[in-house]
Design a protein around this motif. Structure first.
Motif, mmCIF file in Angstrom:
data_model
loop_
_atom_site.group_PDB
_atom_site.id
_atom_site.type_symbol
_atom_site.label_atom_id
_atom_site.label_comp_id
_atom_site.label_asym_id
_atom_site.label_seq_id
_atom_site.Cartn_x
_atom_site.Cartn_y
_atom_site.Cartn_z
ATOM 1 N N ARG A 271 8.729 5.297 4.992
ATOM 2 C CA ARG A 271 7.563 5.912 4.367
ATOM 3 C C ARG A 271 6.943 6.911 5.324
ATOM 4 O O ARG A 271 6.811 6.672 6.521
ATOM 5 C CB ARG A 271 6.544 4.831 3.995
ATOM 6 N N LEU A 272 6.575 8.065 4.806
ATOM 7 C CA LEU A 272 5.989 9.091 5.643
ATOM 8 C C LEU A 272 4.657 8.634 6.211
ATOM 9 O O LEU A 272 3.899 7.920 5.576
ATOM 10 C CB LEU A 272 5.788 10.371 4.813
ATOM 11 N N LYS A 273 4.370 9.033 7.443
ATOM 12 C CA LYS A 273 3.153 8.620 8.132
ATOM 13 C C LYS A 273 2.158 9.774 8.178
ATOM 14 O O LYS A 273 2.424 10.864 7.703
ATOM 15 C CB LYS A 273 3.486 8.141 9.553
ATOM 16 N N GLY A 274 1.010 9.509 8.787
ATOM 17 C CA GLY A 274 0.008 10.545 8.934
ATOM 18 C C GLY A 274 -0.952 10.566 7.761
ATOM 19 O O GLY A 274 -1.174 9.558 7.086
ATOM 20 N N LEU B 171 -7.394 11.453 4.342
ATOM 21 C CA LEU B 171 -7.048 10.096 3.938
ATOM 22 C C LEU B 171 -5.690 9.700 4.519
ATOM 23 O O LEU B 171 -4.753 10.495 4.517
ATOM 24 C CB LEU B 171 -6.980 9.979 2.410
ATOM 25 N N PRO B 172 -5.558 8.477 5.005
ATOM 26 C CA PRO B 172 -4.261 8.059 5.563
ATOM 27 C C PRO B 172 -3.237 7.810 4.470
ATOM 28 O O PRO B 172 -3.576 7.470 3.338
ATOM 29 C CB PRO B 172 -4.610 6.752 6.289
ATOM 30 N N ALA B 173 -1.971 7.982 4.815
ATOM 31 C CA ALA B 173 -0.869 7.777 3.864
ATOM 32 C C ALA B 173 -0.413 6.332 3.893
ATOM 33 O O ALA B 173 0.780 6.029 3.846
ATOM 34 C CB ALA B 173 0.285 8.713 4.202
ATOM 35 N N SER B 174 -1.355 5.418 3.969
ATOM 36 C CA SER B 174 -1.036 3.994 3.996
ATOM 37 C C SER B 174 -2.319 3.219 3.735
ATOM 38 O O SER B 174 -3.387 3.811 3.546
ATOM 39 C CB SER B 174 -0.452 3.600 5.365
ATOM 40 N N GLY B 175 -2.229 1.914 3.724
ATOM 41 C CA GLY B 175 -3.403 1.087 3.506
ATOM 42 C C GLY B 175 -3.739 0.960 2.039
ATOM 43 O O GLY B 175 -2.865 1.007 1.171
ATOM 44 N N ASN B 176 -5.026 0.819 1.728
ATOM 45 C CA ASN B 176 -5.497 0.671 0.360
ATOM 46 C C ASN B 176 -6.109 1.973 -0.136
ATOM 47 O O ASN B 176 -6.646 2.756 0.652
ATOM 48 C CB ASN B 176 -6.539 -0.444 0.276
ATOM 49 N N PRO B 177 -6.049 2.241 -1.447
ATOM 50 C CA PRO B 177 -6.612 3.490 -1.969
ATOM 51 C C PRO B 177 -8.126 3.540 -1.809
ATOM 52 O O PRO B 177 -8.824 2.556 -2.073
ATOM 53 C CB PRO B 177 -6.206 3.466 -3.448
ATOM 54 N N ALA B 178 -8.627 4.696 -1.368
ATOM 55 C CA ALA B 178 -10.077 4.887 -1.263
ATOM 56 C C ALA B 178 -10.714 4.938 -2.644
ATOM 57 O O ALA B 178 -11.876 4.571 -2.821
ATOM 58 C CB ALA B 178 -10.373 6.177 -0.498
ATOM 59 N N TRP B 179 -9.936 5.405 -3.628
ATOM 60 C CA TRP B 179 -10.378 5.476 -5.016
ATOM 61 C C TRP B 179 -9.192 5.074 -5.895
ATOM 62 O O TRP B 179 -8.087 5.573 -5.685
ATOM 63 C CB TRP B 179 -10.846 6.892 -5.360
ATOM 64 N N PRO B 180 -9.378 4.182 -6.878
ATOM 65 C CA PRO B 180 -8.246 3.749 -7.712
ATOM 66 C C PRO B 180 -7.865 4.815 -8.729
ATOM 67 O O PRO B 180 -8.111 4.692 -9.929
ATOM 68 C CB PRO B 180 -8.782 2.478 -8.382
#
Length: 385
Positions: free
Chosen positions: A5-8, A49-58
């Motif tokens: 998965r792409l990072k950043g 916004l990071p390309a990982s983790g949980n969505p800031a907005w669904p």
């Protein structure tokens, strides 16, 4: 296929993936760079916004809540690349996203010369301060070989509640001069009644062309392929049976009723003096009617071959989009769509970047009531090379 998965940041990974898909489609560097630039512009409000983790907005753009979606169109004239984006601001809310969208209007006008006349006429109607629901506005850009960038805006007709969607659509058509179309729309809504054919989106070409479209979208709950085919018949450029065949091919042989996720139709209005739409596009939510993306790839490839359309752009695009094995599950493909013009098909395939993961099993039931068990067992998976 991307091994990891792409990072950043999300914008960086999205721009990189967009470039990969553009090259997979065979687009030149000029087209690729133009699309990457416009993507960064439309996504500027969430650039860090990071390309990982949980969505800031669904976001409702994709099932996994990714705030952007890639798509590609195949027709006789060649492939076209598209990207759809939901502007967002922080702290995340519909109100913040609305403000980010209004800012984007002026940025697109200044940078790309889009036509804001019809957009301004609808802003206070379809982008109200008291908006509720899943989203306020989305924006798309597309390009093909030898083409200029093309832009569209999409609005949520449920922004004041589902029950008010018809009134909003009627007023939107009136404000942009399409005074004759509403009786046709009413007749369409009354075919089954009970809100089973739900008005969901209103969209505009942001173009200065005289034939710039106004687009009305329906979601058909628990509909059969035969019903959706008949529903599409209101469009002037439509041949009966096209959608029935397309749904059968995308649904693994099933003709519905499709109960997992409803099919969508989009009617294009270009002539204010005409009461009927010029053309129609039918969208099949393929991720909800297959075991995995490998099965979906086989279905789409087979349909393209049957229609004598080049499969290479599609296969190049899916290889660029996939960040995992297609056999793991569904979620890379979201929709496949067909539009019939001048006796030839135009097929569009939509991809999720799966920023926040693939579809969970509970959100992806394979069976529809009319799909027999033996059909699933006979599905042959294909491996992406």
């Amino acid at each position: 296929m991307l091994a990891n998965r792409l990072k950043g940041t999300l914008v960086h990974s999205g721009s990189h993936q967009l470039g990969q898909v553009a090259r997979g489609l065979g687009l030149d560097d000029t087209c690729t760079q133009a699309m990457q630039e416009v993507f960064r512009t439309m996504a500027a409000s969430w650039h860090d916004l990071p390309a990982s983790g949980n969505p800031a907005w669904p976001s409702d753009v994709c099932d996994d809540h990714s705030p952007y979606e890639l798509s590609m169109t195949i027709e006789d004239s060649g492939p076209q690349l598209r990207v759809l984006v939901e502007p967002m601001d922080r702290p995340a809310s519909l109100s913040a996203n609305r403000i980010a969208s209004l800012r984007l209007h002026e940025v697109l006008r200044r940078n790309y010369g889009i036509n804001l006349d019809r957009l301004h006429a609808l802003e206070n109607l379809l982008m109200p301060e008291e908006a509720r629901g899943h989203f306020v506005a989305w924006y798309s850009a597309s390009i093909g070989k030898g083409e200029a960038l093309d832009f569209k805006a999409y609005f949520n007709l449920g922004c004041l509640g589902r029950e008010r969607a018809p009134k909003l659509a009627e007023e939107a058509f009136r404000r942009i001069g399409f005074h004759k179309v509403w009786p046709t729309v009413v007749e369409m809504m009354e075919r089954r009644g009970g809100g089973q054919d739900e008005l969901c989106y209103f969209a505009l070409d942001l173009s200065h062309r005289s034939d710039a479209r106004a687009k009305l979208y329906f979601r058909h709950h628990r509909a059969t392929a035969e019903f959706v085919d008949e529903f599409c018949g209101v469009a002037r450029h439509y041949e009966p049976g096209i959608v029935t065949d397309f749904c059968r091919k995308m649904g693994g042989g099933s003709e519905g009723p499709y109960c997992s996720k409803g099919l969508v139709t989009c009617f294009n209005f270009t002539d204010p003096s005409d009461s009927r739409p010029k053309a129609v596009t039918a969208y099949f939510p393929v991720s909800h009617y297959a075991r995995n993306d490998s099965v979906i790839q086989e279905r789409i490839s087979s349909y393209l071959k049957e229609q004598s359309l080049d499969t290479r752009p599609y296969l190049g695009a899916i290889e660029a989009c996939a960040q995992r094995s297609l056999q793991v599950g569904t979620g890379i493909h979201t929709y496949a769509a067909v539009r019939w013009m001048e006796k030839r098909p135009r097929v569009t395939v939509y991809f999720s970047p799966e920023t926040y993961g693939r579809l969970p099993a509970s959100a992806n039931p394979y069976h529809t009531p009319s799909l027999p068990m033996e059909m699933e067992q006979d599905e042959s998976a294909t491996v992406l090379h």
